[in-house]
Design a protein around this motif. Structure first.
Motif, mmCIF file in Angstrom:
data_model
loop_
_atom_site.group_PDB
_atom_site.id
_atom_site.type_symbol
_atom_site.label_atom_id
_atom_site.label_comp_id
_atom_site.label_asym_id
_atom_site.label_seq_id
_atom_site.Cartn_x
_atom_site.Cartn_y
_atom_site.Cartn_z
ATOM 1 N N GLY A 215 4.696 31.990 84.543
ATOM 2 C CA GLY A 215 5.117 33.307 84.089
ATOM 3 C C GLY A 215 4.166 33.977 83.118
ATOM 4 O O GLY A 215 4.451 35.062 82.625
ATOM 5 N N LYS A 216 3.004 33.364 82.858
ATOM 6 C CA LYS A 216 2.068 33.877 81.864
ATOM 7 C C LYS A 216 0.763 34.305 82.523
ATOM 8 O O LYS A 216 0.304 33.667 83.472
ATOM 9 C CB LYS A 216 1.775 32.790 80.816
ATOM 10 C CG LYS A 216 3.007 32.275 80.095
ATOM 11 C CD LYS A 216 2.645 31.127 79.160
ATOM 12 C CE LYS A 216 3.876 30.595 78.423
ATOM 13 N NZ LYS A 216 3.526 29.482 77.498
ATOM 14 N N PRO A 217 0.128 35.371 82.023
ATOM 15 C CA PRO A 217 -1.176 35.761 82.562
ATOM 16 C C PRO A 217 -2.218 34.678 82.285
ATOM 17 O O PRO A 217 -2.250 34.092 81.202
ATOM 18 C CB PRO A 217 -1.504 37.060 81.814
ATOM 19 C CG PRO A 217 -0.650 37.043 80.591
ATOM 20 C CD PRO A 217 0.591 36.286 80.949
ATOM 21 N N VAL A 218 -3.056 34.434 83.290
ATOM 22 C CA VAL A 218 -4.044 33.361 83.211
ATOM 23 C C VAL A 218 -5.337 33.886 82.585
ATOM 24 O O VAL A 218 -5.828 34.961 82.941
ATOM 25 C CB VAL A 218 -4.339 32.803 84.612
ATOM 26 C CG1 VAL A 218 -5.464 31.782 84.569
ATOM 27 C CG2 VAL A 218 -3.074 32.200 85.217
ATOM 28 N N VAL A 219 -5.876 33.118 81.660
ATOM 29 C CA VAL A 219 -7.208 33.370 81.104
ATOM 30 C C VAL A 219 -7.954 32.051 81.093
ATOM 31 O O VAL A 219 -7.398 31.014 80.699
ATOM 32 C CB VAL A 219 -7.139 33.925 79.656
ATOM 33 C CG1 VAL A 219 -8.538 34.022 79.060
ATOM 34 C CG2 VAL A 219 -6.464 35.282 79.630
ATOM 35 N N CYS A 220 -9.201 32.073 81.554
ATOM 36 C CA CYS A 220 -10.036 30.870 81.467
ATOM 37 C C CYS A 220 -11.147 31.126 80.457
ATOM 38 O O CYS A 220 -11.702 32.231 80.383
ATOM 39 C CB CYS A 220 -10.635 30.531 82.833
ATOM 40 S SG CYS A 220 -11.640 29.018 82.807
ATOM 41 N N ILE A 221 -11.449 30.115 79.660
ATOM 42 C CA ILE A 221 -12.581 30.167 78.732
ATOM 43 C C ILE A 221 -13.509 29.022 79.105
ATOM 44 O O ILE A 221 -13.142 27.851 79.007
ATOM 45 C CB ILE A 221 -12.131 30.034 77.266
ATOM 46 C CG1 ILE A 221 -11.073 31.085 76.934
ATOM 47 C CG2 ILE A 221 -13.333 30.150 76.333
ATOM 48 C CD1 ILE A 221 -10.391 30.861 75.599
ATOM 49 N N TRP A 244 -5.015 31.441 69.756
ATOM 50 C CA TRP A 244 -4.812 32.890 69.695
ATOM 51 C C TRP A 244 -4.382 33.415 71.074
ATOM 52 O O TRP A 244 -3.419 34.179 71.171
ATOM 53 C CB TRP A 244 -6.093 33.590 69.244
ATOM 54 C CG TRP A 244 -5.909 35.076 69.105
ATOM 55 C CD1 TRP A 244 -5.420 35.756 68.027
ATOM 56 C CD2 TRP A 244 -6.176 36.074 70.110
ATOM 57 N NE1 TRP A 244 -5.362 37.111 68.285
ATOM 58 C CE2 TRP A 244 -5.822 37.330 69.561
ATOM 59 C CE3 TRP A 244 -6.672 36.015 71.403
ATOM 60 C CZ2 TRP A 244 -5.960 38.525 70.275
ATOM 61 C CZ3 TRP A 244 -6.807 37.199 72.119
ATOM 62 C CH2 TRP A 244 -6.459 38.435 71.557
ATOM 63 N N PHE A 245 -5.080 32.994 72.129
ATOM 64 C CA PHE A 245 -4.715 33.435 73.476
ATOM 65 C C PHE A 245 -3.316 32.949 73.848
ATOM 66 O O PHE A 245 -2.527 33.690 74.452
ATOM 67 C CB PHE A 245 -5.747 32.956 74.494
ATOM 68 C CG PHE A 245 -6.907 33.900 74.669
ATOM 69 C CD1 PHE A 245 -6.773 35.053 75.426
ATOM 70 C CD2 PHE A 245 -8.132 33.632 74.077
ATOM 71 C CE1 PHE A 245 -7.841 35.934 75.591
ATOM 72 C CE2 PHE A 245 -9.198 34.500 74.226
ATOM 73 C CZ PHE A 245 -9.064 35.659 74.983
ATOM 74 N N LYS A 246 -2.994 31.742 73.482
ATOM 75 C CA LYS A 246 -1.642 31.247 73.765
ATOM 76 C C LYS A 246 -0.608 32.066 72.985
ATOM 77 O O LYS A 246 0.491 32.341 73.490
ATOM 78 C CB LYS A 246 -1.552 29.758 73.435
ATOM 79 C CG LYS A 246 -2.359 28.896 74.408
ATOM 80 C CD LYS A 246 -2.490 27.453 73.962
ATOM 81 C CE LYS A 246 -1.231 26.672 74.170
ATOM 82 N NZ LYS A 246 -1.442 25.215 73.886
ATOM 83 N N GLY A 247 -0.998 32.495 71.794
ATOM 84 C CA GLY A 247 -0.113 33.346 71.009
ATOM 85 C C GLY A 247 0.076 34.725 71.620
ATOM 86 O O GLY A 247 1.074 35.406 71.338
ATOM 87 N N GLN A 248 -0.878 35.132 72.455
ATOM 88 C CA GLN A 248 -0.745 36.398 73.180
ATOM 89 C C GLN A 248 0.082 36.238 74.451
ATOM 90 O O GLN A 248 0.229 37.180 75.234
ATOM 91 C CB GLN A 248 -2.143 36.938 73.561
ATOM 92 C CG GLN A 248 -3.097 37.124 72.404
ATOM 93 C CD GLN A 248 -2.560 38.053 71.349
ATOM 94 O OE1 GLN A 248 -2.251 39.214 71.636
ATOM 95 N NE2 GLN A 248 -2.449 37.561 70.121
ATOM 96 N N GLY A 249 0.598 35.019 74.661
ATOM 97 C CA GLY A 249 1.421 34.755 75.834
ATOM 98 C C GLY A 249 0.646 34.332 77.057
ATOM 99 O O GLY A 249 1.173 34.389 78.176
ATOM 100 N N CYS A 250 -0.608 33.894 76.876
ATOM 101 C CA CYS A 250 -1.463 33.542 78.008
ATOM 102 C C CYS A 250 -1.394 32.055 78.344
ATOM 103 O O CYS A 250 -1.120 31.207 77.479
ATOM 104 C CB CYS A 250 -2.917 33.911 77.714
ATOM 105 S SG CYS A 250 -3.220 35.672 77.518
#
Length: 560
Positions: A215-221, A244-250
């Motif tokens: 249910g969360k938008p995916v971001v790869c670093i 921080w990204f996880k805190g943005q709901g990612c």
């Protein structure tokens, strides 16, 4: 560069390390052990847009002079972007199959060995991106990971535009996409990556095509933990960015060194907390393996203990699979890539990341590529997909990826034997045919042992008038001439007459067989979506140039 080797301390079901490795089949090459390995690896997450899916790295970083891109040059095609690509100004290891691009750009290379101008595509043209995403959809690539490097440079405006073009194509073609930050050499990464996401990239998560997992938008670093001067970030800085990204709901994927878990000089010390904070781990393999034997060694040394650790710690595992560098002759007509698919699936991977979709610079692309010497510029020194003597269709590695995805998803059985033939439709339908043109009631011939264009001018059937009807996939056919055992091609996107001069089946060699109400057949060329005609009442060579079926476009199909 000394790195302490981390100890493998957890296993599936909370058992000992030895038991965990045994449960995962280390040291056993049997099919039963492989099956048990796959079954013993439950996903930390349910299937979504990356778990249980094939993701492909998408560079989207090729530009051409005159394409309107802000970068205004031959971006990634040549060493000196201000000058046209040429043998002395080259930055690629493989030439793309250019037959499906509607807009192309002239280079300073000589013409193709097989004739025709040596042109290249621009990623900045929406049609190019649309073409790539149409291939992704056709061949089972579920999600595209858009590569995004430090955007705070002269390349930034072009990269921003490419993100929108990728979104457009993903939405129109029905493919998912997500942002994959490559932090290599990004000096102020810790603050600037957050700003870039907040001010620019997060807006794309509103797209219906943006990949979501749990249910969360995916971001790869990509790039945390690599032990080199290009990735010299502290563990604290990396952990801050992930949190921080996880805190943005990612949902955060980490592109990490292959030694991230079992230890080795390639991974920085003190990064266990960084790796453990990621939702999905994706170890990098490009440059680390080049043979099927290398893949087997990585499977035993890294993949199996990695997967066990991820299982025990609620992390999804997305190992990297690569086709191999064409210029280094690594591909072995697909056997190298298939061995990796087999190893990753039997290890129990939650997803697979393909490196890369369009990386012609490293010669490591799965996108359509020159099949043989006729499709590369004369004097370029570039190799084609048949470099080891095995003919491969230009879409071979896309088809191979599709079959690897089917095996990952359980749609085909786990198998160490590659199920994908190098030439699409290489198995004949078993039918030998001849074509009698209604235009003049004469038979179509591959004249002069196939060296001349097809023409309807024979009163009887001989070898030159016989063709194997070959399955070209998706309900289409190809015609292999008995005159020379080569495939009939609607050359130059159908603008040239049909001729039997190709060793493999691609778009130009594929036709839709139309059954007419009067019992005749017509051929619709996929090269240009036009009908083949026996032009000038059969006095001229066959060519795909008609938008409708008349007498000249009808043939009686005769089977041997």
């Amino acid at each position: 560069m000394g790195v302490s080797r981390r100890t493998f301390i957890t296993t599936v079901a909370g058992g000992s390390a030895a038991a965990g490795l045994a449960a995962l089949g280390v040291g056993s090459g049997t099919a039963a052990a492989a099956t048990a390995t796959s079954a013993a690896s439950p996903a930390a997450s349910a299937a979504g847009d990356v778990v249980g899916k094939i993701s492909v790295g998408y560079q989207g970083w090729f530009a051409c002079a005159g394409d309107g891109a802000p970068i205004n040059g031959w971006w990634h095609w040549s060493q000196n972007w201000s000058q046209s690509p040429s043998p002395s100004n080259n930055a690629i290891k493989a030439w793309p199959d250019m037959r499906e691009y509607s807009k192309t750009y002239q280079t300073a290379y000589s013409n193709f060995n097989g004739g025709g101008a040596a042109t290249l595509f621009s990623s900045y043209d929406q049609q190019s991106v649309d073409t790539h995403f149409a291939w992704m959809k056709q061949y089972g690539c579920d999600a595209a990971a858009l590569q995004r490097f430090n955007p705070n440079s002269s390349e930034g405006p072009t990269r921003d535009a490419m993100a929108q073009k990728v979104r457009n194509s993903a939405e129109s073609k029905g493919v998912k996409f997500y942002v994959m930050y490559d932090v290599s050499g990004w000096t102020n990464m810790q603050s600037e990556i957050k700003t870039d996401w907040t001010n620019k990239m997060s807006a794309h998560t509103a797209s219906s095509a943006y990949a979501r997992q749990n249910g969360k938008p995916v971001v790869c670093i990509w790039g945390f933990g690599f032990n080199d001067s290009n990735h010299n970030f502290s563990a604290a800085a990396c952990l801050d960015v992930i949190n921080w990204f996880k805190g943005q709901g990612c949902y955060v994927i980490g592109g990490v060194p292959r030694e991230w878990h079992v230890g080795g000089s390639g991974s920085r010390t003190g990064f266990d907390g960084v790796y453990g904070a990621m939702n999905m781990i994706s170890p990098w393999m490009v440059g680390a393996i080049g043979t099927a034997a290398d893949s087997d060694n990585v499977y035993n040394t890294y993949n199996v203990p990695d997967q066990a650790y991820c299982n025990a710690n609620g992390i999804d595992y997305q190992p990297c699979v690569l086709p191999g560098d064409v210029s280094a002759r690594q591909r072995t007509h697909g056997d190298f890539m298939w061995r990796q698919f087999y190893n990753m699936v039997r290890a129990g991977a939650q997803g697979i990341y393909i490196s890369m979709f369009d990386e012609y610079g490293e010669g490591n692309q799965i996108a359509k590529t020159a099949e043989n010497a006729s499709m590369v510029p004369a004097g370029s020194g570039l190799l084609a997909l048949d470099e080891d003597g095995t003919a491969c269709s230009s879409d071979y590695y896309l088809r191979l990826t599709g079959d690897g995805g089917k095996m990952l998803k359980g749609q085909i059985a786990l198998t160490a034997t590659r199920p994908t033939p190098p030439v699409a439709g290489s198995a004949s339908t078993g039918t030998v045919i001849s074509l009698l043109a209604l235009a003049n009631n004469e038979y179509v011939t591959a004249d002069n042992t196939g060296t001349s264009p097809l023409i309807a001018n024979r009163t009887a059937i001989g070898t030159w008038e016989q063709f194997d009807m070959v399955d070209a996939g998706s309900g289409n056919i190809a015609l292999r001439a008995h005159a020379n055992s080569l495939y009939v091609c609607a050359d130059n996107t159908g603008t040239s007459p049909l001729i039997a001069n190709r060793t493999a089946v691609g778009t130009w060699e594929s036709f839709q067989l139309i059954h007419n109400s009067n019992g005749t057949v017509s051929l619709l060329a996929l090269a240009n979506k036009q009908y083949v005609t026996a032009d000038n009442a059969g006095a001229s060579p066959l060519i795909a140039s008609r938008t409708a079926i008349g007498t000249w476009e009808q043939f009686t199909l005769i089977t041997a």
